[in-house]
Design a protein around this motif. Structure first.
Motif, short mmCIF file in Angstrom:
data_model
loop_
_atom_site.label_atom_id
_atom_site.label_comp_id
_atom_site.label_asym_id
_atom_site.label_seq_id
_atom_site.Cartn_x
_atom_site.Cartn_y
_atom_site.Cartn_z
N LEU A 287 30.68 36.79 36.24
CA LEU A 287 31.09 35.95 37.37
C LEU A 287 31.66 34.61 36.95
N GLY A 288 31.56 34.27 35.68
CA GLY A 288 31.94 32.94 35.25
C GLY A 288 30.77 31.99 35.41
N LYS A 289 30.89 30.82 34.81
CA LYS A 289 29.77 29.87 34.81
C LYS A 289 29.47 29.33 36.20
N HIS A 290 30.51 28.89 36.92
CA HIS A 290 30.25 28.32 38.24
C HIS A 290 29.85 29.40 39.24
N GLY A 291 30.34 30.63 39.07
CA GLY A 291 29.92 31.72 39.95
C GLY A 291 28.44 32.05 39.77
N ALA A 292 28.00 32.10 38.50
CA ALA A 292 26.59 32.37 38.23
C ALA A 292 25.70 31.26 38.76
N LEU A 293 26.15 30.01 38.62
CA LEU A 293 25.35 28.88 39.10
C LEU A 293 25.24 28.90 40.62
N ALA A 294 26.32 29.24 41.31
CA ALA A 294 26.29 29.33 42.78
C ALA A 294 25.34 30.44 43.22
N LEU A 342 29.58 21.59 30.55
CA LEU A 342 29.96 20.26 30.09
C LEU A 342 30.80 20.34 28.82
N GLY A 343 30.51 21.31 27.96
CA GLY A 343 31.35 21.49 26.78
C GLY A 343 32.80 21.75 27.16
N ASP A 344 33.01 22.53 28.21
CA ASP A 344 34.37 22.79 28.69
C ASP A 344 35.00 21.53 29.27
N VAL A 345 34.20 20.75 29.98
CA VAL A 345 34.70 19.50 30.55
C VAL A 345 35.11 18.53 29.45
N ILE A 346 34.35 18.51 28.36
CA ILE A 346 34.68 17.64 27.23
C ILE A 346 36.00 18.07 26.59
N ASP A 347 36.21 19.38 26.48
CA ASP A 347 37.49 19.86 25.95
C ASP A 347 38.65 19.39 26.82
N TYR A 348 38.46 19.41 28.12
CA TYR A 348 39.49 18.93 29.06
C TYR A 348 39.80 17.46 28.78
N LEU A 428 37.29 24.54 36.47
CA LEU A 428 37.46 25.06 35.11
C LEU A 428 36.79 26.42 34.96
N ASP A 429 37.58 27.50 35.11
CA ASP A 429 37.06 28.84 34.87
C ASP A 429 37.47 29.29 33.47
N ALA A 430 37.18 30.55 33.13
CA ALA A 430 37.46 31.05 31.78
C ALA A 430 38.95 31.01 31.46
N ARG A 431 39.80 31.36 32.43
CA ARG A 431 41.24 31.37 32.19
C ARG A 431 41.77 29.98 31.90
N ARG A 432 41.39 29.02 32.71
CA ARG A 432 41.88 27.65 32.51
C ARG A 432 41.34 27.05 31.23
#
Length: 445
Positions: A287-294, A342-348, A428-432
């Motif tokens: 589901l992706g990270k945000h999908g699992a969290l929801a 947060l690791g993904d946010v840091i990459d952004y 920020l999903d897996a594709r982005r």
């Protein structure tokens, strides 16, 4: 395609070992120590809530300072490891005082002890979390790394909660002697688990364009929309769970009448959380990270109110324990996902600015998590005080019981509903993230 920066499991385990003593040290602060102080020392519920609020003002400074300094530290041992070593001493000394309060301990004693405990946690946890985000930039690998955190954290908490069950005690209640022994074990565990991390965990190569200035940091964080959405979600979820954790011990002791079963219930709760970690990792992959969290938050919205169906008395032990296990399994993604997101946010941010600010970002996350727990705990204690709940009393009024239930169930559920709405808006999903990672790899090449 296999990620080049995949970390060997043994070295990843060595990296994650500090999570065990940190969980042993900090876990009781949310669920055990405030209730213990309210019952066994001179401090009032309102004063405990005030202390938890005030400590966040200091955290706002210390967390960011440690995060910034760990980002710019240069040493033969890397940027992060020296901070962990220094944090062991501060943490051990503060644990001794916090876990061994005299009966006359009041606001000053509680505030001072918990201030240095949180400072010790910051010196260890903030650089350690930033270090973890640098082990890999892969979307899935970060979930794997954070799953080690999510697994070892409950393990540490379960170990410390087992202390009152030792045969050296007459019963399994949270007595001053039991709390003191818990503190001694935490003091021993800090160097026992952190030294192997310093020796065997992998160093990291950081992609950064020089050391970020404080002004650049402020400008970058201010314009990082995914980060602020992440902060809002983290604050809401943490506040809801903080209220729940604060009230559970009081609910068991003062309403259900099973205060002698606190350790049993907490160990089952942590066992269920441990079991849920690999399941939630698979959900993240689907589901992706945000999908699992929801999904996790949505399950908690359903599960948490079920506790109101359990009548008080000794027969409540089994159904309440089952409920606690269900809450742990439903909310498992809240321990697996945040570090990875947060690791993904840091990459952004790194893509936009060219600078690696992992230490500061994880300092902000640590501050938000502690602030959320303090807000949740503080609000719960103020609510309980408003409804005239008395932790030292053998019986409670109907109004006090209502206040306890509303603080433990009503408000947390309402807050979690808002969190779900915000989680579903996370960009920020897996594709982005894969696009961001490829651009960072191109820049590095």
């Amino acid at each position: 395609m296999k990620e080049r920066s995949q970390v060997n499991t043994g070295r990843l385990l060595a990296y994650a070992l500090p999570v065990i003593p940190l969980s042993m040290m900090m876990g009781p602060i949310g669920a055990i120590l405030p209730a213990f102080y309210a019952k066994h020392t001179a401090i009032s519920l309102a004063s405990i809530g005030t202390a938890l609020f005030l400590i966040r003002l200091f955290d706002a400074v210390t967390d960011q300072l440690v995060g910034y300094l760990s980002d710019v530290t240069e040493s033969p041992f890397g940027r992060r490891k020296p901070w962990l070593a220094g944090g062991v001493l501060v943490s051990a000394l503060s644990v001794y005082f916090l876990y061994a309060p005299p009966p006359t301990a009041g606001f000053g004693y509680f505030f001072t002890s918990i201030f240095f405990l949180y400072l010790g946690w910051t010196l260890i946890a903030v650089p350690h979390l930033a270090w973890g985000s640098e082990l890999s930039r892969d979307y899935r690998q970060r979930t794997r790394i954070s799953s080690f955190h999510a697994f070892l954290g409950p393990l540490g908490f379960a170990l410390i909660m087992a202390v009152p069950l030792l045969p050296v005690f007459e019963n399994s209640e949270m007595t001053p002697d039991a709390i003191f022994l818990m503190g001694v074990i935490v003091m021993i565990s800090l160097p026992l688990f952190i030294v192997p991390c310093l020796v065997f965990a992998p160093q990291t190569e950081v992609t950064a364009a020089g050391n970020p200035s404080v002004r650049d940091l402020f400008n970058a964080v201010r314009g990082n929309r995914p980060f602020w959405l992440f902060v809002a979600v983290l604050l809401l979820i943490g506040s809801a769970l903080g209220m729940l954790a604060t009230c559970i011990v009081l609910y068991m002791d003062s309403f259900l009448g099973i205060g002698d079963k606190i350790s049993h219930v907490m160990i089952v709760n942590m066992g269920a959380l441990l079991a849920s970690v690999p399941l939630w990792v698979q959900v993240v992959y689907r589901l992706g990270k945000h999908g699992a969290l929801a999904l996790s938050c949505g399950l908690n919205i359903i599960v948490i109110p079920v506790v109101l169906l359990i009548p008080p008395g000794q027969d409540s032990f089994v159904p309440f324990t089952v409920w606690m296990a269900a809450v742990a399994m439903a909310g498992g993604a809240t321990t697996v996902v945040p570090m990875s997101i947060l690791g993904d946010v840091i990459d952004y941010d790194t893509l936009k600015s060219g600078a690696n600010r992992a230490g500061n970002y994880f300092a902000l996350m640590g501050f938000v998590q502690k602030a959320a727990a303090a807000i949740g705990g503080g609000v719960a204690f103020y609510m309980l005080s408003f409804f005239s709940f008395d932790a030292k009393s053998a019986s409670q009024t109907e109004m006090a019981v209502f206040g306890l239930k509303f603080s433990m169930v009503g408000l947390p559920v309402l807050i979690t509903v808002i969190a779900v709405i915000l989680v579903l808006k996370f960009p920020l999903d897996a594709r982005r993230h894969d696009i961001i990672r490829r651009r960072l790899d191109q820049r590095k090449a």
